[in-house]
Design a protein around this motif. Structure first.
Motif, short mmCIF file in Angstrom:
data_model
loop_
_atom_site.label_atom_id
_atom_site.label_comp_id
_atom_site.label_asym_id
_atom_site.label_seq_id
_atom_site.Cartn_x
_atom_site.Cartn_y
_atom_site.Cartn_z
N LEU A 98 31.64 53.68 -55.57
CA LEU A 98 33.00 53.61 -55.02
C LEU A 98 33.87 52.58 -55.75
O LEU A 98 35.02 52.38 -55.38
CB LEU A 98 32.95 53.27 -53.53
CG LEU A 98 32.25 54.30 -52.62
CD1 LEU A 98 32.23 53.81 -51.18
CD2 LEU A 98 32.95 55.65 -52.71
N ASP A 99 33.30 51.96 -56.79
CA ASP A 99 34.02 50.98 -57.60
C ASP A 99 34.53 49.82 -56.75
O ASP A 99 35.70 49.41 -56.84
CB ASP A 99 35.18 51.66 -58.34
CG ASP A 99 35.70 50.81 -59.50
OD1 ASP A 99 34.91 50.00 -60.02
OD2 ASP A 99 36.89 50.95 -59.85
N ILE A 100 33.64 49.29 -55.91
CA ILE A 100 33.97 48.17 -55.04
C ILE A 100 33.24 46.92 -55.53
O ILE A 100 32.01 46.88 -55.50
CB ILE A 100 33.57 48.44 -53.57
CG1 ILE A 100 34.27 49.69 -53.03
CG2 ILE A 100 33.89 47.23 -52.69
CD1 ILE A 100 33.75 50.14 -51.68
N PRO A 101 33.95 45.91 -56.03
CA PRO A 101 33.28 44.66 -56.44
C PRO A 101 32.56 44.02 -55.26
O PRO A 101 33.09 44.01 -54.13
CB PRO A 101 34.44 43.78 -56.90
CG PRO A 101 35.53 44.75 -57.26
CD PRO A 101 35.39 45.88 -56.28
N VAL A 102 31.38 43.52 -55.51
CA VAL A 102 30.57 42.95 -54.45
C VAL A 102 31.30 41.82 -53.72
O VAL A 102 31.21 41.71 -52.48
CB VAL A 102 29.22 42.43 -55.03
CG1 VAL A 102 28.46 41.64 -53.99
CG2 VAL A 102 28.37 43.60 -55.51
N ASP A 103 32.03 41.00 -54.45
CA ASP A 103 32.68 39.85 -53.81
C ASP A 103 33.93 40.23 -53.03
O ASP A 103 34.56 39.38 -52.40
CB ASP A 103 33.02 38.78 -54.85
CG ASP A 103 34.00 39.26 -55.90
OD1 ASP A 103 34.27 40.48 -55.96
OD2 ASP A 103 34.50 38.42 -56.69
N GLU A 104 34.29 41.52 -53.03
CA GLU A 104 35.44 41.98 -52.26
C GLU A 104 35.00 42.80 -51.03
O GLU A 104 35.84 43.37 -50.33
CB GLU A 104 36.36 42.84 -53.13
CG GLU A 104 37.02 42.07 -54.26
CD GLU A 104 37.93 42.94 -55.13
OE1 GLU A 104 38.08 44.15 -54.82
OE2 GLU A 104 38.49 42.41 -56.11
N PHE A 105 33.68 42.83 -50.78
CA PHE A 105 33.16 43.69 -49.72
C PHE A 105 32.60 42.88 -48.55
O PHE A 105 31.89 41.90 -48.73
CB PHE A 105 32.06 44.60 -50.27
CG PHE A 105 31.49 45.55 -49.25
CD1 PHE A 105 32.25 46.59 -48.76
CD2 PHE A 105 30.19 45.39 -48.78
CE1 PHE A 105 31.73 47.47 -47.81
CE2 PHE A 105 29.66 46.26 -47.84
CZ PHE A 105 30.44 47.31 -47.36
N LEU A 106 32.92 43.33 -47.34
CA LEU A 106 32.40 42.75 -46.10
C LEU A 106 31.81 43.87 -45.25
O LEU A 106 32.45 44.90 -45.04
CB LEU A 106 33.53 42.07 -45.33
CG LEU A 106 33.19 41.58 -43.91
CD1 LEU A 106 32.19 40.43 -43.95
CD2 LEU A 106 34.46 41.15 -43.16
N MET A 107 30.59 43.67 -44.77
CA MET A 107 29.92 44.64 -43.90
C MET A 107 29.85 44.10 -42.49
O MET A 107 29.51 42.93 -42.28
CB MET A 107 28.50 44.93 -44.42
CG MET A 107 27.72 45.97 -43.62
SD MET A 107 28.42 47.63 -43.82
CE MET A 107 27.48 48.51 -42.53
N ILE A 108 30.16 44.94 -41.51
CA ILE A 108 30.09 44.56 -40.10
C ILE A 108 29.14 45.50 -39.38
O ILE A 108 29.29 46.73 -39.46
CB ILE A 108 31.49 44.63 -39.44
CG1 ILE A 108 32.46 43.68 -40.15
CG2 ILE A 108 31.39 44.29 -37.95
CD1 ILE A 108 33.89 43.77 -39.63
N GLY A 109 28.14 44.95 -38.69
CA GLY A 109 27.20 45.81 -37.99
C GLY A 109 26.36 45.05 -36.98
O GLY A 109 26.39 43.82 -36.91
N ASN A 110 25.57 45.81 -36.23
CA ASN A 110 24.77 45.21 -35.15
C ASN A 110 23.34 44.90 -35.56
O ASN A 110 22.61 44.22 -34.84
CB ASN A 110 24.72 46.15 -33.94
CG ASN A 110 23.92 47.42 -34.22
OD1 ASN A 110 24.34 48.26 -35.01
ND2 ASN A 110 22.77 47.55 -33.59
N SER A 111 22.91 45.39 -36.73
CA SER A 111 21.51 45.21 -37.13
C SER A 111 21.37 44.19 -38.26
O SER A 111 21.93 44.37 -39.33
CB SER A 111 20.93 46.55 -37.60
OG SER A 111 19.68 46.36 -38.22
#
Length: 235
Positions: A168-181
């Motif tokens: 998806l051409d998303i730089p790692v330092d621009e990504f945030l994941m939100i989840g319960n696990s």
């Protein structure tokens, strides 16, 4: 902890038990399944054997309700020495079908959060499970309009995330994941150098539990999804 989300441009959301209720229905179905088999084994034994069967079958069936249904049927056959009545097999199938057709119950604050973030960030769904079932739930939820991309992964390991972000051409330092696990939504994300937010759900599948030695303090833990707005809306 101090967090800096100023560089974040893309936010990934887990689906089950982050956007809508899921695990609760599995626990309820397990209770009904144990009741169906009470003439053969104790509830505790039924629970243990079903979980073992699910683990054995993960590589074959993957995650989701359909694999769960098949694991229930296999467990029923084994625990009854193949004496389980056809009528009970039908009841087990109906338990699974009822899970699939269950209305989608959004968790509190989800739409508020998504509507607040959609114009400021690129939002994507990153979930695992059965493709058809997850697409169905997303459609029923009415949340599709908020997401730029939806990805149903076979698993949520470091390689799955890395490959997807690259695709998806998303730089790692621009990504945030939100989840319960912690196991699926937090630890693998931290290990690839991205950021993660943990929003626990009140019940967690045993397969998703992590040991104390695996825990890290390098992520933000929130009591409620709505609390993320305090950290993101100031940027």
């Amino acid at each position: 902890m101090e967090v800096d989300f100023s560089n974040i441009k893309v936010i990934g959301f887990d689906a089950d038990d982050t956007l809508w209720v899921n695990e609760t229905y599995f626990r309820e179905t397990e209770e009904r399944f144990a009741d169906l088999l009470e003439g053969y084994e104790t509830k505790n034994k039924v629970d243990q054997e079903l979980f073992k069967k699910e683990m054995d079958n993960l590589e074959i069936y993957g995650y989701g309700i359909k694999g769960f249904m098949l694991s229930m049927i296999e467990s029923a056959l084994e625990l009854s020495n193949n004496k389980i009545p056809q009528e009970t097999i039908t009841e087990i199938l109906n338990l699974g079908k009822n899970m699939i057709s269950h209305p989608v119950e959004l968790l509190d604050g989800v739409e508020e959060v998504l509507s607040s973030l959609v114009d400021k960030y690129r939002l994507i769904v990153l979930t695992k499970g059965d493709l058809l079932d997850q697409e169905r739930k997303l459609e029923k939820s009415g949340l599709s309009k908020y997401f730029h991309h939806v990805e149903v992964l076979s698993d949520k390991k470091e390689s799955n995330y890395s490959n997807l972000l690259e695709h998806l051409d998303i730089p790692v330092d621009e990504f945030l994941m939100i989840g319960n696990s912690l196991k699926s939504d937090v630890l693998p994300i931290l290990n690839i150098g991205a950021q993660a937010v943990h929003v626990p759900f009140h019940t967690t599948w045993a397969h998703e539990l992590v040991s104390e030695t695996e825990l890290t303090n390098n992520h933000l833990k929130l009591n409620h999804l709505r609390d993320i707005l305090k950290y993101l809306n100031k940027h």
